[in-house]
Design a protein around this motif. Structure first.
Motif, mmCIF file in Angstrom:
data_model
loop_
_atom_site.group_PDB
_atom_site.id
_atom_site.type_symbol
_atom_site.label_atom_id
_atom_site.label_comp_id
_atom_site.label_asym_id
_atom_site.label_seq_id
_atom_site.Cartn_x
_atom_site.Cartn_y
_atom_site.Cartn_z
ATOM 1 N N SER A 179 -9.247 -43.194 7.869
ATOM 2 C CA SER A 179 -10.634 -43.386 7.481
ATOM 3 C C SER A 179 -11.255 -42.058 7.093
ATOM 4 O O SER A 179 -10.858 -41.003 7.551
ATOM 5 N N GLY A 180 -12.271 -42.134 6.244
ATOM 6 C CA GLY A 180 -13.072 -40.976 5.929
ATOM 7 C C GLY A 180 -12.567 -40.136 4.788
ATOM 8 O O GLY A 180 -13.131 -39.079 4.515
ATOM 9 N N PHE A 181 -11.548 -40.538 4.049
ATOM 10 C CA PHE A 181 -11.039 -39.749 2.946
ATOM 11 C C PHE A 181 -10.995 -40.608 1.695
ATOM 12 O O PHE A 181 -10.285 -41.598 1.646
ATOM 13 N N GLU A 182 -11.728 -40.212 0.675
ATOM 14 C CA GLU A 182 -11.816 -40.994 -0.552
ATOM 15 C C GLU A 182 -10.479 -41.094 -1.274
ATOM 16 O O GLU A 182 -10.249 -42.016 -2.030
ATOM 17 N N THR A 183 -9.596 -40.118 -1.056
ATOM 18 C CA THR A 183 -8.348 -40.098 -1.802
ATOM 19 C C THR A 183 -7.300 -41.040 -1.227
ATOM 20 O O THR A 183 -6.311 -41.333 -1.877
ATOM 21 N N VAL A 184 -7.458 -41.491 -0.001
ATOM 22 C CA VAL A 184 -6.461 -42.361 0.601
ATOM 23 C C VAL A 184 -6.561 -43.744 -0.016
ATOM 24 O O VAL A 184 -7.622 -44.323 -0.097
ATOM 25 N N GLN A 185 -5.414 -44.325 -0.397
ATOM 26 C CA GLN A 185 -5.467 -45.547 -1.183
ATOM 27 C C GLN A 185 -4.833 -46.773 -0.559
ATOM 28 O O GLN A 185 -5.285 -47.856 -0.807
ATOM 29 N N ALA A 186 -3.764 -46.653 0.197
ATOM 30 C CA ALA A 186 -3.109 -47.901 0.580
ATOM 31 C C ALA A 186 -2.182 -47.734 1.761
ATOM 32 O O ALA A 186 -2.565 -47.187 2.757
ATOM 33 N N TYR A 187 -0.951 -48.188 1.598
ATOM 34 C CA TYR A 187 0.112 -48.262 2.583
ATOM 35 C C TYR A 187 -0.126 -49.470 3.481
ATOM 36 O O TYR A 187 -0.453 -49.330 4.651
ATOM 37 N N ASP A 188 -0.008 -50.645 2.917
ATOM 38 C CA ASP A 188 -0.346 -51.873 3.630
ATOM 39 C C ASP A 188 0.855 -52.688 4.084
ATOM 40 O O ASP A 188 0.734 -53.505 4.988
ATOM 41 N N LEU A 189 2.008 -52.535 3.449
ATOM 42 C CA LEU A 189 3.133 -53.422 3.715
ATOM 43 C C LEU A 189 3.682 -53.236 5.128
ATOM 44 O O LEU A 189 3.663 -52.129 5.671
ATOM 45 N N PRO A 190 4.201 -54.307 5.728
ATOM 46 C CA PRO A 190 4.829 -54.178 7.045
ATOM 47 C C PRO A 190 6.202 -53.548 6.929
ATOM 48 O O PRO A 190 6.694 -53.266 5.843
ATOM 49 N N VAL A 191 6.818 -53.357 8.067
ATOM 50 C CA VAL A 191 8.152 -52.783 8.071
ATOM 51 C C VAL A 191 9.139 -53.736 7.401
ATOM 52 O O VAL A 191 9.084 -54.943 7.611
ATOM 53 N N VAL A 192 10.006 -53.185 6.564
ATOM 54 C CA VAL A 192 11.051 -53.970 5.915
ATOM 55 C C VAL A 192 12.348 -53.188 5.942
ATOM 56 O O VAL A 192 12.372 -51.999 6.270
ATOM 57 N N ASN A 193 13.427 -53.852 5.584
ATOM 58 C CA ASN A 193 14.743 -53.235 5.574
ATOM 59 C C ASN A 193 14.888 -52.373 4.324
ATOM 60 O O ASN A 193 15.226 -52.853 3.246
ATOM 61 N N LEU A 194 14.632 -51.095 4.474
ATOM 62 C CA LEU A 194 14.873 -50.124 3.413
ATOM 63 C C LEU A 194 16.004 -49.214 3.852
ATOM 64 O O LEU A 194 15.801 -48.260 4.611
ATOM 65 N N GLY A 195 17.220 -49.541 3.433
ATOM 66 C CA GLY A 195 18.356 -48.698 3.715
ATOM 67 C C GLY A 195 19.041 -48.931 5.037
ATOM 68 O O GLY A 195 20.004 -48.214 5.363
#
Length: 315
Positions: A18-34
């Motif tokens: 919170s509190g930073f205009e530049t922060v945009q997302a990162y919403d997805l839950p954990v998934v199998n990446l690798g």
């Protein structure tokens, strides 16, 4: 987004900056990446019980926005270690040329270090158990050639249950506080008896989080967008026990995240990664994998690298 980031790379997800205009997302839950790589289309030793343990270390020094640029924080360091325990049962119950089975996975974040350069005024994280993953599967029999198997594949209907540790006052949580449906198809093709290629392709649909993090203000709920993601690998058996190759993963969010039912643009995530890998077989029942991944073309996610060890035992 000034509101929230979900920092997810393997088994971690967060609920907000919170509190930073530049922060945009990162919403997805954990998934199998690798998590999975070589010979992924079928179990190594037929029916029965399998125990698998994963140990993974992830490190990122950049948090990217929707344009792939670093966020405006003094520091952007995320380091964690996670262990994942998996039990698999492949039964003798047959449907045509396939057998039925079941998977269960439980992650545990053993260490979590985040540093925003502001004495963690913008980012707070915690360790603990992640969400339980359950998946009924159908494993098809291998298609055989003159020198052994040529192709084998599997379908699994995986569901992620919101059982993990979650606190809306923390920005990075082991649990998502929302269910998700993450089915996949996995296949392995033998070019020769020693050379194979494998793919695991997922579709991700997310439920609602009814206790959003502080970055979402007075919102009653959030629903992360849908996504496609895949693991890919190819390897060559340099000896009967040792296989060496290349492994990678890819993720692309395909719909917008919703806040209180309204779509919010500029939050879609994407990443791909590639690196070297190895597999050593002590016997037909015991195998160890070692994989490294270096992330590329990151948007709306943490940008880093990971090293993983995976052990499989067939009872």
């Amino acid at each position: 987004m000034k509101i929230k980031i979900k920092l997810l790379s393997v088994c971690i997800l967060g609920s907000g900056f919170s509190g930073f205009e530049t922060v945009q997302a990162y919403d997805l839950p954990v998934v199998n990446l690798g998590f999975t790589s070589f010979l992924d289309g079928g179990p190594p030793a037929g029916s029965g019980w399998y125990f698998q343990e994963y140990f993974q270390s992830y490190s990122a020094d950049r948090l990217r926005d929707k344009d792939g640029k670093a966020l405006g924080l003094p520091k952007q360091q995320l380091d964690y270690q996670v262990a994942v325990t998996q039990l698999t049962y492949l039964s003798d119950i047959r449907i045509g040329n396939a057998a039925l089975g079941m998977n269960a996975l439980l992650p545990f974040v053993t260490r979590m270090d985040v540093d925003d350069g502001l004495n963690n005024a913008a980012i707070k994280g915690q360790s603990g158990f992640g969400d339980l993953l359950l998946g009924p599967m159908i494993q098809f029999d291998p298609i055989m050639g003159p020198d052994g198997p040529r192709f084998v594949h599997r379908i699994e209907l995986q569901v992620n249950l919101p059982t993990g540790k979650y606190d809306s006052k923390h920005d990075v949580n082991p649990g998502a506080n929302a269910w998700s449906f993450n089915p996949y198809w996995a296949g392995t093709y033998w070019f020769t008896p020693k050379w194979t290629a494998s793919v695991r392709a997922h579709y991700l649909y997310n439920g609602k989080n009814n206790d959003p993090g502080p970055g979402f203000g007075d919102a009653d709920d959030i629903q992360a967008g849908q996504a496609l993601h895949a693991n890919f690998a190819t390897e060559y058996a340099v000896t009967p026990q040792l296989r060496l190759g290349i492994n990678g993963y890819w993720l692309k969010q395909i719909t917008d995240t919703k806040v209180d039912g309204h779509e919010v643009s500029g939050r879609r995530e994407k990443v791909w990664a590639i690196g070297p890998g190895a597999m050593y077989s002590f016997s037909k029942d015991d195998h160890v994998f070692l994989n490294a991944y270096f992330e590329q073309d990151v948007e709306n996610r943490a940008d880093g690298s990971r090293v993983q060890m995976r052990y499989i035992h067939h009872f």
